[in-house]
Design an enzyme around this catalytic site. Structure first.
Site, PDB file in Angstrom:
ATOM      1  N   TYR A  48      38.792  20.381  45.610  1.00  0.00           N
ATOM      2  CA  TYR A  48      39.679  21.386  45.013  1.00  0.00           C
ATOM      3  C   TYR A  48      39.107  22.789  45.208  1.00  0.00           C
ATOM      4  O   TYR A  48      39.825  23.722  45.552  1.00  0.00           O
ATOM      5  CB  TYR A  48      39.893  21.097  43.517  1.00  0.00           C
ATOM      6  CG  TYR A  48      40.698  22.189  42.848  1.00  0.00           C
ATOM      7  CD1 TYR A  48      42.019  22.416  43.211  1.00  0.00           C
ATOM      8  CD2 TYR A  48      40.108  23.021  41.895  1.00  0.00           C
ATOM      9  CE1 TYR A  48      42.756  23.442  42.639  1.00  0.00           C
ATOM     10  CE2 TYR A  48      40.847  24.052  41.314  1.00  0.00           C
ATOM     11  CZ  TYR A  48      42.159  24.251  41.685  1.00  0.00           C
ATOM     12  OH  TYR A  48      42.873  25.279  41.126  1.00  0.00           O
ATOM     13  N   SER A 130      43.272  33.500  35.050  1.00  0.00           N
ATOM     14  CA  SER A 130      44.445  32.916  35.713  1.00  0.00           C
ATOM     15  C   SER A 130      45.456  32.411  34.688  1.00  0.00           C
ATOM     16  O   SER A 130      45.093  31.940  33.620  1.00  0.00           O
ATOM     17  CB  SER A 130      43.988  31.753  36.580  1.00  0.00           C
ATOM     18  OG  SER A 130      45.095  30.953  36.959  1.00  0.00           O
ATOM     19  N   TYR A 153      51.725  34.272  37.491  1.00  0.00           N
ATOM     20  CA  TYR A 153      52.622  33.689  38.482  1.00  0.00           C
ATOM     21  C   TYR A 153      54.045  33.876  37.977  1.00  0.00           C
ATOM     22  O   TYR A 153      54.272  33.966  36.771  1.00  0.00           O
ATOM     23  CB  TYR A 153      52.356  32.184  38.633  1.00  0.00           C
ATOM     24  CG  TYR A 153      51.108  31.842  39.423  1.00  0.00           C
ATOM     25  CD1 TYR A 153      50.983  32.229  40.748  1.00  0.00           C
ATOM     26  CD2 TYR A 153      50.082  31.096  38.863  1.00  0.00           C
ATOM     27  CE1 TYR A 153      49.848  31.889  41.490  1.00  0.00           C
ATOM     28  CE2 TYR A 153      48.956  30.743  39.595  1.00  0.00           C
ATOM     29  CZ  TYR A 153      48.852  31.152  40.908  1.00  0.00           C
ATOM     30  OH  TYR A 153      47.739  30.811  41.640  1.00  0.00           O
ATOM     31  N   THR A 179      50.558  37.463  41.318  1.00  0.00           N
ATOM     32  CA  THR A 179      50.268  36.768  42.582  1.00  0.00           C
ATOM     33  C   THR A 179      51.584  36.391  43.238  1.00  0.00           C
ATOM     34  O   THR A 179      52.430  35.735  42.624  1.00  0.00           O
ATOM     35  CB  THR A 179      49.414  35.514  42.303  1.00  0.00           C
ATOM     36  OG1 THR A 179      48.184  35.937  41.715  1.00  0.00           O
ATOM     37  CG2 THR A 179      49.108  34.756  43.585  1.00  0.00           C
ATOM     38  N   LYS A 272      48.964  40.755  44.158  1.00  0.00           N
ATOM     39  CA  LYS A 272      47.954  39.991  44.906  1.00  0.00           C
ATOM     40  C   LYS A 272      48.649  39.061  45.893  1.00  0.00           C
ATOM     41  O   LYS A 272      49.561  38.318  45.516  1.00  0.00           O
ATOM     42  CB  LYS A 272      47.107  39.170  43.926  1.00  0.00           C
ATOM     43  CG  LYS A 272      46.125  38.209  44.590  1.00  0.00           C
ATOM     44  CD  LYS A 272      45.183  37.646  43.537  1.00  0.00           C
ATOM     45  CE  LYS A 272      44.180  36.680  44.105  1.00  0.00           C
ATOM     46  NZ  LYS A 272      44.711  35.326  44.279  1.00  0.00           N
ATOM     47  N   HIS A 296      44.701  34.057  49.548  1.00  0.00           N
ATOM     48  CA  HIS A 296      44.447  33.053  48.506  1.00  0.00           C
ATOM     49  C   HIS A 296      43.242  32.183  48.892  1.00  0.00           C
ATOM     50  O   HIS A 296      43.182  30.993  48.573  1.00  0.00           O
ATOM     51  CB  HIS A 296      45.702  32.184  48.332  1.00  0.00           C
ATOM     52  CG  HIS A 296      45.995  31.796  46.908  1.00  0.00           C
ATOM     53  ND1 HIS A 296      46.956  32.396  46.139  1.00  0.00           N
ATOM     54  CD2 HIS A 296      45.450  30.844  46.108  1.00  0.00           C
ATOM     55  CE1 HIS A 296      47.006  31.820  44.946  1.00  0.00           C
ATOM     56  NE2 HIS A 296      46.090  30.885  44.899  1.00  0.00           N
ATOM     57  N   ARG A 299      44.199  29.040  50.903  1.00  0.00           N
ATOM     58  CA  ARG A 299      44.778  27.900  50.190  1.00  0.00           C
ATOM     59  C   ARG A 299      46.298  27.855  50.252  1.00  0.00           C
ATOM     60  O   ARG A 299      46.917  26.956  49.718  1.00  0.00           O
ATOM     61  CB  ARG A 299      44.323  27.930  48.727  1.00  0.00           C
ATOM     62  CG  ARG A 299      42.820  27.920  48.584  1.00  0.00           C
ATOM     63  CD  ARG A 299      42.362  28.381  47.216  1.00  0.00           C
ATOM     64  NE  ARG A 299      42.550  27.415  46.165  1.00  0.00           N
ATOM     65  CZ  ARG A 299      41.745  26.394  45.923  1.00  0.00           C
ATOM     66  NH1 ARG A 299      40.682  26.212  46.667  1.00  0.00           N
ATOM     67  NH2 ARG A 299      41.979  25.573  44.930  1.00  0.00           N
ATOM     68  N   GLY A 329      36.854  35.005  51.460  1.00  0.00           N
ATOM     69  CA  GLY A 329      35.740  34.829  52.402  1.00  0.00           C
ATOM     70  C   GLY A 329      34.490  35.629  52.081  1.00  0.00           C
ATOM     71  O   GLY A 329      33.502  35.524  52.797  1.00  0.00           O
TER      72      GLY A 329
HETATM   73  C1  LIG Z   1      39.560  26.830  42.907  1.00  0.00           C
HETATM   74  C2  LIG Z   1      40.436  28.029  43.088  1.00  0.00           C
HETATM   75  C3  LIG Z   1      41.494  28.255  42.223  1.00  0.00           C
HETATM   76  C4  LIG Z   1      42.303  29.377  42.379  1.00  0.00           C
HETATM   77  N1  LIG Z   1      43.299  29.622  41.469  1.00  0.00           N
HETATM   78  C5  LIG Z   1      44.026  30.765  41.564  1.00  0.00           C
HETATM   79  C6  LIG Z   1      44.973  31.113  40.556  1.00  0.00           C
HETATM   80  O1  LIG Z   1      45.150  30.397  39.577  1.00  0.00           O
HETATM   81  N2  LIG Z   1      45.674  32.263  40.716  1.00  0.00           N
HETATM   82  C7  LIG Z   1      45.494  33.096  41.813  1.00  0.00           C
HETATM   83  O2  LIG Z   1      46.152  34.121  41.921  1.00  0.00           O
HETATM   84  N3  LIG Z   1      44.576  32.796  42.747  1.00  0.00           N
HETATM   85  C8  LIG Z   1      43.830  31.678  42.649  1.00  0.00           C
HETATM   86  N4  LIG Z   1      42.881  31.401  43.588  1.00  0.00           N
HETATM   87  C9  LIG Z   1      42.628  32.371  44.672  1.00  0.00           C
HETATM   88  C10 LIG Z   1      41.571  33.394  44.228  1.00  0.00           C
HETATM   89  O3  LIG Z   1      42.080  34.241  43.250  1.00  0.00           O
HETATM   90  C11 LIG Z   1      41.109  34.259  45.410  1.00  0.00           C
HETATM   91  O4  LIG Z   1      42.220  34.829  46.042  1.00  0.00           O
HETATM   92  C12 LIG Z   1      40.293  33.459  46.418  1.00  0.00           C
HETATM   93  O5  LIG Z   1      39.444  32.545  45.768  1.00  0.00           O
HETATM   94  C13 LIG Z   1      39.467  34.419  47.256  1.00  0.00           C
HETATM   95  O6  LIG Z   1      38.761  33.742  48.230  1.00  0.00           O
HETATM   96  P1  LIG Z   1      37.233  33.261  48.071  1.00  0.00           P
HETATM   97  O7  LIG Z   1      37.280  32.037  47.235  1.00  0.00           O
HETATM   98  O8  LIG Z   1      36.842  32.985  49.470  1.00  0.00           O
HETATM   99  O9  LIG Z   1      36.461  34.389  47.411  1.00  0.00           O
HETATM  100  C14 LIG Z   1      42.070  30.279  43.454  1.00  0.00           C
HETATM  101  C15 LIG Z   1      40.998  30.042  44.318  1.00  0.00           C
HETATM  102  C16 LIG Z   1      40.186  28.940  44.145  1.00  0.00           C
HETATM  103  C17 LIG Z   1      39.021  28.740  45.080  1.00  0.00           C
END
Ligand SMILES: Cc1cc2nc3c(=O)[nH]c(=O)nc-3n(C[C@H](O)[C@H](O)[C@H](O)COP(=O)(O)O)c2cc1C
Length: 421
Positions: A48, A130, A153, A179, A272, A296, A299, A329
């Site tokens: 995850y 979040s 969201y 987001t 975002k 994201h 993701r 990143g």
């Molecule tokens: C485990 C996980 C959960 C995340 N959940 C959310 C979220 O709930 N809302 C959101 O806007 N972004 C979410 N993101 C994206 C992060 O806000 C962010 O954009 C991203 O982690 C940046 O990349 P990095 O992990 O390489 O620093 C999530 C990222 C990860 C890794």
């Protein structure tokens, strides 16, 4: 060497009794924290956090994008004093980055979001909670000593969304981050293969995964039940990220929603998940205060451009008319330096602090922030700059894009998407 000389070299190591201290003593980089966290997490949690969408091409590219740049240090300038402070959405932050919103945080360690907000507050940087947090926003606000932002969201149930906004405002969240890159959720194959859900579903396979990680398991069983704490009515149903978003997120989200949100929220508003200059221009015209260039963390839509590559195009399109943040990143101080030198107001980091949390709870989050802070400071000193403002001013001379055929900075083509041809 004489035996006496050898004896003089022997330094018996004092055993470190506290297990968290022992783990953290062996972690010197975010990558070390990642390894330590992964040893503690069952497969579902590992997948995850680390995973991305589809073929995970973007996850990989987000990293290689940073590795492509070369730095051109400017030595022989006094770098004794370095100031890493930056203004983020109008408030001074000790460091030029904030902690990104991440869902399901108590799955990584049962100290969860309260631990993250305490660590961020102590370090003097903002934390973004979040919507799909596993601690409700009121409890997180109570634990917070620093700058708090809330990530939203767009829900099918607009009344629920408005209610969340009101709760965030009433509990001192200073900025709202909408987001917009999730009208649907990317295919997270790792989650599906591992049967990852919140709360965990007990199947023979997940029970086996958990049994192999008894400490994580014991923490889960002794802590409060894991729920989508901000979403009334969703407390009990175990579901994965894809199922949850299919049920709750609204794929019809549009610019009209943004305009309405602007009316609803008078504080700093950030969008975002944009990467295109034309979209950022439109966001600016609707009066938002900032954007986070983000895919994201790889993701959502696979093969989306790494935000660090989109950044100069966006800056050319909108100038300094709004704040431009970058994430996806960032793992090292040099990555922060590259983003700031290419025009970012600041950065967001996601996985780095989750690795810290997994490795050592609140102390692990502090370790992650401290590593990035120390690396940033050292990188600035070695580059020959002493402030974030100077890094931005001299950025074009300090960082070079060494990809074949790349130009350092490319002008926007007014009227079009904004990419140079
Ligand atoms: C485990 C996980 C959960 C995340 N959940 C959310 C979220 O709930 N809302 C959101 O806007 N972004 C979410 N993101 C994206 C992060 O806000 C962010 O954009 C991203 O982690 C940046 O990349 P990095 O992990 O390489 O620093 C999530 C990222 C990860 C890794």
């Amino acid at each position: 060497m004489r035996p006496r000389d050898v004896r003089a070299l022997i330094r018996p190591r004092r055993p470190i009794l506290d297990p968290v201290d022992r783990t953290l003593a062996h972690c010197h980089t975010i990558d070390d924290l990642r390894r330590a966290a992964r040893r503690r997490w069952p497969e579902g949690v590992r997948g995850y956090v680390d995973g991305g969408a589809d073929g995970e091409v973007t996850v990989e590219r987000n990293r290689t994008a940073y590795e492509r740049f070369s730095l051109l240090p400017h030595p022989l300038r006094d770098v004794t004093e370095v100031d890493t402070r930056a203004s983020l959405l109008g408030v001074e932050s000790a460091l030029p980055f904030a902690l990104a919103p991440t869902g399901y945080t108590r799955m990584m360690h049962n100290q969860g979001e309260p631990a993250v907000t305490r660590a961020a507050g102590a370090a003097g940087i903002p934390y973004t909670l979040s919507t799909v947090a596993t601690t409700n926003l009121e409890d997180v606000a109570r634990e917070s000593t620093g700058d708090l932002w809330f990530q939203l969201y767009v829900w099918r149930d607009r009344a629920l969304m408005r209610d969340l906004v009101a709760r965030a405002r009433d509990h001192g969240y200073r900025a709202l981050m909408l987001t917009v890159d999730t009208p649907v959720t990317g295919l997270r194959a790792r989650d599906l293969r591992a049967g990852f859900t919140v709360p965990p579903t007990l199947t023979p396979s997940t029970i086996l995964q958990m049994a192999a990680h008894p400490v994580w398991c014991a923490r889960m069983l002794t802590g409060a039940p894991i729920t989508f704490a901000n979403i009334p009515g969703f407390e009990q149903d175990p579901m994965g990220a894809m199922a949850m978003s299919a049920e709750l997120f609204d794929a019809s989200v549009s610019w009209d929603d943004l305009a309405q949100l602007r009316e609803l929220w008078s504080g700093p508003l950030v969008i975002k998940g944009l990467v295109r200059p034309d979209d950022v221009r439109q966001a600016a015209s609707l009066g938002v205060d900032g954007v986070v260039l983000s895919n994201h963390g790889g993701r959502q839509l696979d093969q989306t451009i790494p935000p660090i590559d989109a950044l100069p195009h966006v800056r050319d399109a909108v100038g300094d008319s709004l704040e431009v943040y970058v994430d996806s990143g960032i793992r090292r101080g040099t990555d922060l330096v590259i983003a700031l030198a290419r025009g970012a107001t600041g950065c967001l980091v996601g996985r780095p602090y989750l690795y810290g949390l997994g490795a050592g709870g609140e102390r692990g989050v502090t370790a992650a922030i401290t590593m990035l802070a120390d690396e940033l400071r050292r990188a600035m000193q070695l580059l020959g700059v002493t402030s974030i403002a100077q890094l931005r001013q001299e950025g074009e001379t300090l960082v070079r894009d060494t990809a074949p055929g790349s130009s350092r900075r490319v002008g926007a083509d007014a009227g079009g998407v904004g990419w140079a041809s």
